[in-house]
Design a protein around this motif. Structure first.
Motif, mmCIF file in Angstrom:
data_model
loop_
_atom_site.group_PDB
_atom_site.id
_atom_site.type_symbol
_atom_site.label_atom_id
_atom_site.label_comp_id
_atom_site.label_asym_id
_atom_site.label_seq_id
_atom_site.Cartn_x
_atom_site.Cartn_y
_atom_site.Cartn_z
ATOM 1 N N LYS A 16 51.863 24.837 43.289
ATOM 2 C CA LYS A 16 50.736 25.755 43.461
ATOM 3 C C LYS A 16 50.733 26.355 44.865
ATOM 4 C CE LYS A 16 45.780 26.085 42.572
ATOM 5 N NZ LYS A 16 44.573 25.352 42.163
ATOM 6 N N LEU A 20 50.952 30.280 45.625
ATOM 7 C CA LEU A 20 49.880 30.953 46.363
ATOM 8 C C LEU A 20 50.443 31.792 47.508
ATOM 9 C CD1 LEU A 20 46.916 28.434 46.681
ATOM 10 C CD2 LEU A 20 46.735 30.839 46.067
ATOM 11 N N PHE A 23 53.025 34.806 45.514
ATOM 12 C CA PHE A 23 52.759 35.301 44.152
ATOM 13 C C PHE A 23 53.241 36.724 43.908
ATOM 14 C CE2 PHE A 23 48.852 36.336 46.415
ATOM 15 C CZ PHE A 23 48.571 37.625 45.981
ATOM 16 N N TYR A 51 46.943 22.032 35.648
ATOM 17 C CA TYR A 51 46.127 23.243 35.843
ATOM 18 C C TYR A 51 45.719 23.953 34.551
ATOM 19 C CZ TYR A 51 47.318 22.516 40.692
ATOM 20 O OH TYR A 51 47.467 21.962 41.935
ATOM 21 N N TYR A 58 49.524 31.541 35.859
ATOM 22 C CA TYR A 58 48.923 31.330 37.180
ATOM 23 C C TYR A 58 49.306 32.464 38.133
ATOM 24 C CZ TYR A 58 47.570 29.201 41.570
ATOM 25 O OH TYR A 58 46.985 28.970 42.797
ATOM 26 N N VAL A 59 50.575 32.836 38.140
ATOM 27 C CA VAL A 59 51.042 33.943 38.992
ATOM 28 C C VAL A 59 50.321 35.226 38.598
ATOM 29 C CG1 VAL A 59 53.036 35.428 39.544
ATOM 30 C CG2 VAL A 59 53.291 32.935 39.535
ATOM 31 N N LYS A 61 47.406 35.506 37.178
ATOM 32 C CA LYS A 61 46.001 35.374 37.594
ATOM 33 C C LYS A 61 45.854 35.701 39.082
ATOM 34 C CE LYS A 61 42.518 31.676 37.890
ATOM 35 N NZ LYS A 61 42.623 31.207 39.285
ATOM 36 N N LEU A 62 46.734 35.168 39.918
ATOM 37 C CA LEU A 62 46.681 35.447 41.358
ATOM 38 C C LEU A 62 46.878 36.937 41.635
ATOM 39 C CD1 LEU A 62 48.821 32.496 42.792
ATOM 40 C CD2 LEU A 62 46.333 32.737 42.893
ATOM 41 N N ARG A 63 47.840 37.538 40.953
ATOM 42 C CA ARG A 63 48.126 38.964 41.152
ATOM 43 C C ARG A 63 46.934 39.831 40.759
ATOM 44 N NH1 ARG A 63 54.224 39.810 38.709
ATOM 45 N NH2 ARG A 63 55.359 39.116 40.555
ATOM 46 N N GLU A 65 43.743 38.933 40.483
ATOM 47 C CA GLU A 65 42.593 38.702 41.369
ATOM 48 C C GLU A 65 42.745 39.514 42.654
ATOM 49 O OE1 GLU A 65 42.489 34.440 41.813
ATOM 50 O OE2 GLU A 65 41.401 34.162 39.937
ATOM 51 N N LYS A 66 43.951 39.507 43.212
ATOM 52 C CA LYS A 66 44.223 40.277 44.427
ATOM 53 C C LYS A 66 44.063 41.782 44.134
ATOM 54 C CE LYS A 66 46.075 41.132 48.535
ATOM 55 N NZ LYS A 66 45.332 40.955 49.768
#
Length: 111
Positions: A16, A20, A23, A51, A58-59, A61-63, A65-66
């Motif tokens: 993770k 983070l 990503f 998770y 997950y990747v 989701k991070l992308r 959100e950013k």
């Protein structure tokens, strides 16, 4: 609740942390497994167990959100934002964004 042991937790946390940090251009599963001192299939299983989502999800989701934060700033256009968060194709980015947030990036920029 899924009987996660310390070793699994450490592997998942390490993965993770790497994701983070990277990503936009994440390491391959092969490289990520190497960085976490495990093998690919074990890494995928542990990550999902800890998770409740795949590494790919997950990747993504991070992308997204950013991207959502960048869209709210209204400084960059959609193409620039898509590229900044790691998507080569604006159309693909827009589709994923809509599936996640229920609104197209262009409509978010208009408001």
């Amino acid at each position: 609740d899924d009987n996660i042991n310390d070793e699994e937790l450490q592997i998942a946390k390490k993965a993770k942390k790497h994701l983070l940090k990277n990503f936009v251009n994440p390491p391959t599963i092969h490289i990520l497994a190497h960085l976490c001192a495990t093998n690919e299939s074990k890494l995928k299983i542990i990550f999902k167990k800890v998770y409740k989502m795949t590494i790919y999800n997950y990747v993504q989701k991070l992308r997204l959100e950013k991207a959502n934060m960048l869209l709210k700033d209204k400084i960059l256009n959609i193409g620039e934002i898509a590229k900044d968060v790691g998507y080569k194709h604006q159309g693909h980015f827009s589709k994923l964004f809509f599936e996640t947030y229920g609104i197209y990036p262009k409509d978010l920029l208009k408001n």
